[in-house]
Design a protein around this motif. Structure first.
Motif, short mmCIF file in Angstrom:
data_model
loop_
_atom_site.label_atom_id
_atom_site.label_comp_id
_atom_site.label_asym_id
_atom_site.label_seq_id
_atom_site.Cartn_x
_atom_site.Cartn_y
_atom_site.Cartn_z
N SER A 10 0.82 -1.22 0.00
CA SER A 10 0.00 0.00 0.00
C SER A 10 0.85 1.26 0.00
O SER A 10 0.35 2.35 -0.27
N ARG A 22 -6.82 8.61 -4.77
CA ARG A 22 -7.79 7.67 -4.19
C ARG A 22 -7.11 6.52 -3.45
O ARG A 22 -7.78 5.75 -2.77
N ARG A 23 -5.80 6.39 -3.60
CA ARG A 23 -5.08 5.25 -3.01
C ARG A 23 -5.20 5.29 -1.49
O ARG A 23 -5.04 6.34 -0.86
N LYS A 24 -5.51 4.16 -0.91
CA LYS A 24 -5.65 4.07 0.54
C LYS A 24 -4.44 3.36 1.12
O LYS A 24 -4.22 2.18 0.84
#
Ligand code: SF4
Length: 77
Positions: A10, A22-24
């Motif tokens: 991640s 938007r990457r979590k």
């Protein structure tokens, strides 16, 4: 499949600004445990967001969780 691997993956930046927004990310909390005095059960349990009681007591063994996907974790995926 392992939560630590999920956290590492991640952290990889995505070279697309819209996707990157938007990457979590999974941010691990707590301190890295001492290798001299490692925690009981799964060594990762003090920092794992998926940890449950069994993780503090039983060392997970490396097992094939899906075809060709191995993890030493009680709650992989
Ligand atoms: S065994 Fe438990 S503490 Fe260890 S990585 Fe898996 S879910 Fe997290």
């Amino acid at each position: 499949m392992h939560p630590y691997t999920q956290a590492l993956l991640s952290a990889i930046p995505v070279p697309d600004p819209e996707v990157e927004l938007r990457r979590k990310r999974i941010i691990l909390e707590g301190d890295v445990p001492s290798p001299v005095n490692p925690p009981s059960g799964c060594n990762f349990h003090p920092r794992c967001w998926k940890a449950q009681a069994i993780c503090r007591e039983v060392i997970p063994v490396l097992e094939e969780k899906q075809s060709n996907h191995y993890a030493a974790c009680h709650f992989p995926g």
